[in-house]
Design a protein around this motif. Structure first.
Motif, PDB file in Angstrom:
ATOM      1  N   GLY A   1       0.849  -1.188   0.000  1.00 13.27           N
ATOM      2  CA  GLY A   1       0.000   0.000   0.000  1.00 13.27           C
ATOM      3  C   GLY A   1       0.877   1.227   0.000  1.00 13.27           C
ATOM      4  N   LYS A   2       0.356   2.338   0.509  1.00 11.65           N
ATOM      5  CA  LYS A   2       1.118   3.577   0.538  1.00 11.65           C
ATOM      6  C   LYS A   2       1.937   3.695   1.811  1.00 11.65           C
ATOM      7  CE  LYS A   2      -1.643   6.581  -2.467  1.00 11.65           C
ATOM      8  NZ  LYS A   2      -2.344   7.893  -2.558  1.00 11.65           N
ATOM      9  N   GLY A   3       3.045   4.410   1.690  1.00 14.93           N
ATOM     10  CA  GLY A   3       3.916   4.661   2.828  1.00 14.93           C
ATOM     11  C   GLY A   3       5.025   5.600   2.412  1.00 14.93           C
ATOM     12  N   PRO A   4       5.904   5.988   3.347  1.00 17.56           N
ATOM     13  CA  PRO A   4       7.001   6.892   3.008  1.00 17.56           C
ATOM     14  C   PRO A   4       8.066   6.185   2.168  1.00 17.56           C
ATOM     15  CG  PRO A   4       7.123   6.255   5.313  1.00 17.56           C
ATOM     16  CD  PRO A   4       5.849   5.695   4.788  1.00 17.56           C
ATOM     17  N   VAL A   5       8.373   6.753   1.018  1.00 21.51           N
ATOM     18  CA  VAL A   5       9.383   6.202   0.111  1.00 21.51           C
ATOM     19  C   VAL A   5      10.436   7.278  -0.131  1.00 21.51           C
ATOM     20  CG1 VAL A   5       9.833   5.215  -2.168  1.00 21.51           C
ATOM     21  CG2 VAL A   5       7.676   4.697  -0.985  1.00 21.51           C
ATOM     22  N   LEU A   6      11.701   6.921   0.034  1.00 25.13           N
ATOM     23  CA  LEU A   6      12.802   7.857  -0.128  1.00 25.13           C
ATOM     24  C   LEU A   6      13.379   7.786  -1.535  1.00 25.13           C
ATOM     25  CD1 LEU A   6      14.780   7.163   3.194  1.00 25.13           C
ATOM     26  CD2 LEU A   6      12.852   8.709   2.844  1.00 25.13           C
ATOM     27  N   THR A   7      13.925   8.912  -1.987  1.00 23.44           N
ATOM     28  CA  THR A   7      14.739   8.960  -3.196  1.00 23.44           C
ATOM     29  C   THR A   7      16.059   9.613  -2.820  1.00 23.44           C
ATOM     30  OG1 THR A   7      12.825   9.128  -4.673  1.00 23.44           O
ATOM     31  CG2 THR A   7      14.956   9.830  -5.548  1.00 23.44           C
ATOM     32  N   ALA A   8      17.159   8.874  -2.978  1.00 22.68           N
ATOM     33  CA  ALA A   8      18.455   9.359  -2.528  1.00 22.68           C
ATOM     34  C   ALA A   8      18.910  10.563  -3.346  1.00 22.68           C
ATOM     35  CB  ALA A   8      19.489   8.249  -2.617  1.00 22.68           C
ATOM     36  N   ILE A   9      19.387  11.586  -2.654  1.00 19.40           N
ATOM     37  CA  ILE A   9      20.016  12.743  -3.286  1.00 19.40           C
ATOM     38  C   ILE A   9      21.534  12.610  -3.175  1.00 19.40           C
ATOM     39  CG2 ILE A   9      20.302  15.258  -3.169  1.00 19.40           C
ATOM     40  CD1 ILE A   9      17.412  15.356  -2.062  1.00 19.40           C
ATOM     41  N   SER A  10      22.004  12.183  -2.001  1.00 20.76           N
ATOM     42  CA  SER A  10      23.426  11.897  -1.828  1.00 20.76           C
ATOM     43  C   SER A  10      23.590  10.779  -0.807  1.00 20.76           C
ATOM     44  CB  SER A  10      24.190  13.138  -1.364  1.00 20.76           C
ATOM     45  OG  SER A  10      23.816  13.510  -0.058  1.00 20.76           O
ATOM     46  N   VAL A  11      24.575   9.933  -1.048  1.00 21.39           N
ATOM     47  CA  VAL A  11      24.895   8.823  -0.158  1.00 21.39           C
ATOM     48  C   VAL A  11      26.399   8.876   0.097  1.00 21.39           C
ATOM     49  CG1 VAL A  11      24.879   6.328   0.166  1.00 21.39           C
ATOM     50  CG2 VAL A  11      23.017   7.422  -1.093  1.00 21.39           C
ATOM     51  N   GLU A  12      26.775   9.134   1.335  1.00 23.92           N
ATOM     52  CA  GLU A  12      28.184   9.292   1.680  1.00 23.92           C
ATOM     53  C   GLU A  12      28.574   8.294   2.768  1.00 23.92           C
ATOM     54  OE1 GLU A  12      28.259  13.234   3.164  1.00 23.92           O
ATOM     55  OE2 GLU A  12      27.214  14.069   1.419  1.00 23.92           O
ATOM     56  N   PRO A  13      29.802   7.726   2.701  1.00 23.55           N
ATOM     57  CA  PRO A  13      30.264   6.856   3.784  1.00 23.55           C
ATOM     58  C   PRO A  13      30.292   7.635   5.097  1.00 23.55           C
ATOM     59  CG  PRO A  13      31.706   6.709   1.863  1.00 23.55           C
ATOM     60  CD  PRO A  13      30.799   7.873   1.626  1.00 23.55           C
ATOM     61  N   SER A  14      30.056   6.921   6.218  1.00 25.05           N
ATOM     62  CA  SER A  14      29.975   7.606   7.500  1.00 25.05           C
ATOM     63  C   SER A  14      30.527   6.717   8.607  1.00 25.05           C
ATOM     64  CB  SER A  14      28.521   7.973   7.810  1.00 25.05           C
ATOM     65  OG  SER A  14      28.391   8.497   9.111  1.00 25.05           O
ATOM     66  N   GLU A  15      30.947   7.355   9.686  1.00 28.05           N
ATOM     67  CA  GLU A  15      31.288   6.637  10.900  1.00 28.05           C
ATOM     68  C   GLU A  15      29.991   6.148  11.552  1.00 28.05           C
ATOM     69  OE1 GLU A  15      34.350   5.936  12.226  1.00 28.05           O
ATOM     70  OE2 GLU A  15      35.080   6.672  10.287  1.00 28.05           O
ATOM     71  N   PRO A  16      30.054   5.052  12.315  1.00 31.26           N
ATOM     72  CA  PRO A  16      28.845   4.579  12.994  1.00 31.26           C
ATOM     73  C   PRO A  16      28.324   5.618  13.988  1.00 31.26           C
ATOM     74  CG  PRO A  16      30.551   2.889  13.012  1.00 31.26           C
ATOM     75  CD  PRO A  16      31.198   4.148  12.527  1.00 31.26           C
ATOM     76  N   ALA A  17      27.038   5.535  14.275  1.00 32.85           N
ATOM     77  CA  ALA A  17      26.468   6.363  15.334  1.00 32.85           C
ATOM     78  C   ALA A  17      27.124   5.980  16.657  1.00 32.85           C
ATOM     79  CB  ALA A  17      24.960   6.154  15.404  1.00 32.85           C
ATOM     80  N   LYS A  18      27.216   6.930  17.585  1.00 33.51           N
ATOM     81  CA  LYS A  18      27.839   6.661  18.876  1.00 33.51           C
ATOM     82  C   LYS A  18      27.126   5.515  19.576  1.00 33.51           C
ATOM     83  CE  LYS A  18      29.099   8.833  23.259  1.00 33.51           C
ATOM     84  NZ  LYS A  18      29.078  10.089  24.068  1.00 33.51           N
ATOM     85  N   ASN A  19      25.797   5.543  19.562  1.00 33.12           N
ATOM     86  CA  ASN A  19      24.992   4.430  20.060  1.00 33.12           C
ATOM     87  C   ASN A  19      24.417   3.712  18.840  1.00 33.12           C
ATOM     88  OD1 ASN A  19      25.265   5.059  22.894  1.00 33.12           O
ATOM     89  ND2 ASN A  19      23.878   6.784  22.535  1.00 33.12           N
ATOM     90  N   GLU A  20      24.987   2.568  18.510  1.00 34.76           N
ATOM     91  CA  GLU A  20      24.601   1.919  17.257  1.00 34.76           C
ATOM     92  C   GLU A  20      23.167   1.430  17.265  1.00 34.76           C
ATOM     93  OE1 GLU A  20      27.298  -0.764  15.465  1.00 34.76           O
ATOM     94  OE2 GLU A  20      29.087   0.379  16.030  1.00 34.76           O
ATOM     95  N   VAL A  21      22.633   1.127  18.450  1.00 31.70           N
ATOM     96  CA  VAL A  21      21.213   0.745  18.568  1.00 31.70           C
ATOM     97  C   VAL A  21      20.443   1.973  19.023  1.00 31.70           C
ATOM     98  CG1 VAL A  21      19.530  -0.716  19.728  1.00 31.70           C
ATOM     99  CG2 VAL A  21      21.752  -1.659  19.058  1.00 31.70           C
ATOM    100  N   ALA A  22      19.495   2.411  18.227  1.00 32.25           N
ATOM    101  CA  ALA A  22      18.707   3.603  18.571  1.00 32.25           C
ATOM    102  C   ALA A  22      17.627   3.224  19.579  1.00 32.25           C
ATOM    103  CB  ALA A  22      18.066   4.189  17.313  1.00 32.25           C
ATOM    104  N   THR A  23      17.252   4.180  20.410  1.00 34.51           N
ATOM    105  CA  THR A  23      16.192   3.976  21.398  1.00 34.51           C
ATOM    106  C   THR A  23      15.253   5.185  21.393  1.00 34.51           C
ATOM    107  OG1 THR A  23      17.548   4.959  23.144  1.00 34.51           O
ATOM    108  CG2 THR A  23      17.647   2.566  22.898  1.00 34.51           C
ATOM    109  N   PHE A  24      14.077   4.984  21.979  1.00 36.89           N
ATOM    110  CA  PHE A  24      13.102   6.070  22.079  1.00 36.89           C
ATOM    111  C   PHE A  24      13.420   6.944  23.287  1.00 36.89           C
ATOM    112  CE2 PHE A  24      10.804   2.856  19.643  1.00 36.89           C
ATOM    113  CZ  PHE A  24      10.357   3.631  18.598  1.00 36.89           C
TER     114      PHE A  24
END
Length: 311
Positions: free
Chosen positions: A288-311
């Motif tokens: 069905g419908k939902g949010p769909v992304l279209t990449a504008i730029s994709v750059e290599p990155s360092e991992p997030a400080k907390n690799e597991v995100a939380t609420f």
């Protein structure tokens, strides 16, 4: 024809029975509809049909774990019911019961009750059950609130798990108060590029999936890991993060379909900084419908400080 189901959740002695009793005594709710009242746990409070304005309320005590769909249908037919009110067992997950509801039953409302003097202890020791109750309810009632108590810890508990939930405080002196505290998002939705901080990914992901239309046409930038899709999804990948809702056991990857003409060059689990536009549109992954992304730029990155995100 769908039949409405009114579900009341919360732990033992949280005030569910008292509220349901008062609701069934209210002629605005009980106007003569034949009501199947399912009770999945019995506390100190008991149901008293004497003050009901109409007597077509039929109480059945059931085993929430053992009851089957066929047995629920049989109870509904037995009483020729028009709707269901169910008091669920606070020590059990809600989902399995909903999965057993007959197809003609439709959840109309889910309300959670919490004793303000014990809910924080439940949250510390049985968080998965608290998350289960708060995540899907439309309203949470914190009762037995001490007069003058700071409501912010209760507000944060509820809104961390359900940004759209209504919150009501019922004080020990009998007064009630609706929560009117505003929760601004930690990112600027009106910015040309909406910057999603590493610590805000889980909140953003949930908010976008709850209200996807408000993100249509926006451009976002966030740090993510690469997830590859099946070969038939060439030209797409799924940027996202591992997210923990309540405990280690429930960690899961939460990603979004993203169109990118060089998707086949990406490697699973690599960290990237993604800038992308968002459309609310059909995608097979949603069925069905939902949010769909279209990449504008994709750059290599360092991992997030907390690799597991939380609420």
């Amino acid at each position: 024809m769908p039949y409405p189901v009114y579900a009341f959740t919360g732990f033992l002695e949280s005030g569910k029975t008292k509220f349901i009793q008062e609701t069934l005594c209210d002629p605005r709710f009980n106007a003569g509809e034949r009501t199947l009242l399912l009770v999945c746990e019995e506390g100190e409070e008991e149901y008293d049909p004497q003050p009901y304005p109409h007597k077509d309320v039929f109480l059945e005590v059931i085993d929430q774990e053992q009851i089957t769909t066929a047995e629920l249908e049989a109870l509904f037919r037995k009483h020729q019911a028009e709707r269901v009110v169910v008091e669920l067992n606070g020590m059990l997950q809600i989902g399995p019961f909903y999965q057993k509801m007959p197809e003609s039953w439709q959840l109309a409302q889910e309300v959670m009750f919490a004793d303000a003097t014990t809910i924080m202890a439940y949250n510390a020791n049985m968080r998965s059950l608290v998350v289960d109750k708060l995540t899907g309810c439309e309203m949470v009632v914190f009762n037995r609130m001490p007069v003058g108590a700071d409501v912010m810890p209760f507000h944060k508990l509820a809104r961390a798990l359900n940004r759209r939930v209504g919150i009501m405080y019922e004080y020990a002196d009998g007064k009630t108060q609706y929560d009117e505290i505003e929760d601004p998002l930690p990112f600027d939705l009106n910015a040309p590029i909406v910057e999603i901080g590493d610590d805000d990914y889980a909140l953003w992901f949930r908010d976008m999936n709850e209200e996807p239309k408000k993100y249509h046409g926006k451009t976002v930038r966030f740090k993510a890991q690469v997830a590859r899709l099946r070969k038939e999804r060439d030209g797409f990948f799924a940027p996202g993060r591992f997210v923990m809702t309540c405990c280690v056991e429930d960690i899961q990857f939460m990603g979004l379909p993203c169109r990118y003409d060089r998707a086949d060059e990406l490697h699973a689990r690599d960290w990237i900084m993604l800038t992308a536009s968002i459309e609310y549109r059909f995608n097979a992954l949603y069925r069905g419908k939902g949010p769909v992304l279209t990449a504008i730029s994709v750059e290599p990155s360092e991992p997030a400080k907390n690799e597991v995100a939380t609420f």
